[in-house]
Design a protein around this motif. Structure first.
Motif, PDB file in Angstrom:
ATOM      1  N   MET A 154       6.758 -60.323  -4.528  1.00  0.00           N
ATOM      2  CA  MET A 154       6.925 -61.475  -5.916  1.00  0.00           C
ATOM      3  C   MET A 154       6.125 -62.578  -5.882  1.00  0.00           C
ATOM      4  N   ASN A 155       5.867 -62.851  -6.683  1.00  0.00           N
ATOM      5  CA  ASN A 155       5.111 -63.887  -6.921  1.00  0.00           C
ATOM      6  C   ASN A 155       4.737 -64.704  -7.861  1.00  0.00           C
ATOM      7  N   LEU A 156       6.354 -64.812  -8.099  1.00  0.00           N
ATOM      8  CA  LEU A 156       6.692 -66.025  -9.123  1.00  0.00           C
ATOM      9  C   LEU A 156       6.368 -67.101  -8.946  1.00  0.00           C
TER      10      LEU A 156
ATOM     11  N   PRO B 267       4.892 -65.603 -13.320  1.00  0.00           N
ATOM     12  CA  PRO B 267       4.333 -64.558 -12.893  1.00  0.00           C
ATOM     13  C   PRO B 267       2.860 -66.065 -12.809  1.00  0.00           C
ATOM     14  N   ARG B 268       2.947 -65.768 -11.090  1.00  0.00           N
ATOM     15  CA  ARG B 268       1.572 -66.589 -10.856  1.00  0.00           C
ATOM     16  C   ARG B 268       0.693 -65.949 -10.114  1.00  0.00           C
TER      17      ARG B 268
END
Ligand code: SF4
Ligand code: FES
Lengths: 136, 250
Positions: free
Chosen positions: A1-3, A8-9
């Motif tokens: 997860m890269n939020l 979203p990042r």
């Protein structure tokens, strides 16, 4: 997860060791490194000037030091590094110049690179001739 | 028809909604002699994994949207053929240095902002009426900027530029090439407006003269030449400031 707050990042990849990623970058780093040799030789010459100002004994000492084996080895290394430096700079030289037009036609990059080498050859020959003339 | 041979294509995948960081995934793709890397990816998307994300449009090296790293080199994937990469594996990754949005899709926002900032259009020296007719240019005047008009905004040169990778504020090769395209045009009078961008730290002076940008450009734009010519222009602009403080044009 890269939020980031639900958004979203984008992922930014690290640059560590970038110069090893492509042979082109390795050659570039080599060119930059040879600049150290250019600096080293400038230091050798500057020391000579200082010794000259200190009188004949100091000057002769410097000349003797230049003839020592370690100094010859150093000079060969510096000469090799200078050759690499000149080669890589003449290679990139066409990119650093504005467009040159001769007789209405644009001068090719390879011609500019060759002109650089020609100038090097001519000035080197002139320098050697001058040194010989000085000695005789 | 010869039987297609399989080739292994490894793709750096990244879906920010569930991946903490990008990871490699491998696919077996049947490969014929006429298949581009782009077609290999289309095979993966159509037949193996529909969630793979990548950009493309023209398939003929014109739109500039399909740039990616192929075996570590910035390439247009529609212009790179799998037959030249046999026996594989082929490693495909999003364009280096640019932020990955998803799989092979990079964030182009910064690039587009820079492109807008340089005013990439002709700014006439003085207003001109229709009655005055068209501008005339000699072949030599055309040659001064023509190669820079070939840029397709593919950003391969950004993926080739370590300075950009280290500092993404650097205006970068492609945008400076386009800036120069207008400055070098005899019809244009906008140089003074664009000069502050070149003079800034993020302008030409960030360039370390690596020169790889010109090597990878698929359109022979030679962006390194545009950047480095403008170092001289920028230096002249700086010194002329002392001679003509009222900002006379160089
Ligand atoms: S200068 Fe060349 S590599 Fe850079 S964006 Fe334009 S076409 Fe692509
Ligand atoms: S798809 Fe348009 S340049 Fe490759």
């Amino acid at each position: 997860m890269n939020l980031d707050g639900g958004v979203p990042r984008p992922f930014v990849r690290p640059m560590r060791g970038w110069w090893r990623r492509d042979p082109f970058f390795v050659r570039y780093m080599l060119r930059e490194l040879t600049a150290v040799a250019v600096l080293a030789y400038a230091v050798v010459l500057a020391v000579g000037v200082v010794r000259l100002s200190q009188g004949e004994v100091a000057w002769n000492g410097w000349l003797a030091a230049l003839r020592a084996p370690w100094s010859i080895v150093l000079h060969v290394l510096i000469l090799a590094a200078m050759a690499v430096h000149a080669w890589s700079w003449f290679q990139i030289m066409p990119k650093t110049l504005p467009m040159i037009f001769v007789g209405g036609r644009r001068l090719a990059g390879a011609t500019i690179t060759r002109a650089g080498w020609l100038a090097t050859a001519l000035t080197s020959i002139a320098l050697f001739a001058l040194a010989r003339w000085w000695q005789s | 028809m010869p039987e297609p041979k399989n080739i292994e294509i490894c793709v750096l995948r990244y879906h920010p909604e569930h991946d903490p960081e990008p990871a490699w995934r491998s696919y077996q793709v049947p490969c014929t002699d006429d298949m581009s890397v782009l077609q290999g990816l289309q095979h993966i998307k159509d037949e193996i994994d529909g969630t793979l994300g990548f950009r493309w449009s023209c398939r003929m090296a014109i739109c500039g949207s399909c740039g990616m790293m192929v075996n570590g080199k910035p390439r247009l994937s529609c212009q790179t053929f799998l037959r030249d990469l046999q026996p594989g594996p082929v490693r495909i990754e999003a364009l280096a240095h640019l932020p990955i949005e998803r799989d092979l899709i990079v964030d182009v926002g910064e690039f587009v902002n820079k492109l807008e900032a340089i005013k990439p259009y002709l700014i006439p020296r003085e207003p001109r009426t229709l009655a005055e007719g068209e501008y005339l240019q000699t072949p030599a005047q055309l040659e001064r900027f023509e190669q820079y008009t070939s840029c397709i905004n593919c950003m391969l040169c950004y993926a080739a530029c370590p300075e950009y990778g280290l500092n993404r504020d650097f205006i970068g090769p492609g945008v400076i090439a386009l800036l120069h395209r207008y400055n070098a045009d005899s019809r244009d009078g906008g140089q003074a407006q664009r000069q502050p961008i070149l003079n800034a730290e993020e302008g030409v002076w960030s360039c370390m003269a690596v020169g790889y940008c010109s090597e990878v450009c698929p359109k022979q734009v030679d962006p390194a030449n545009a950047v480095n010519q403008n170092k001289a222009v920028s230096a002249r602009d700086y010194f002329l400031r002392f001679l003509a403080p009222k900002g006379a044009a160089p």
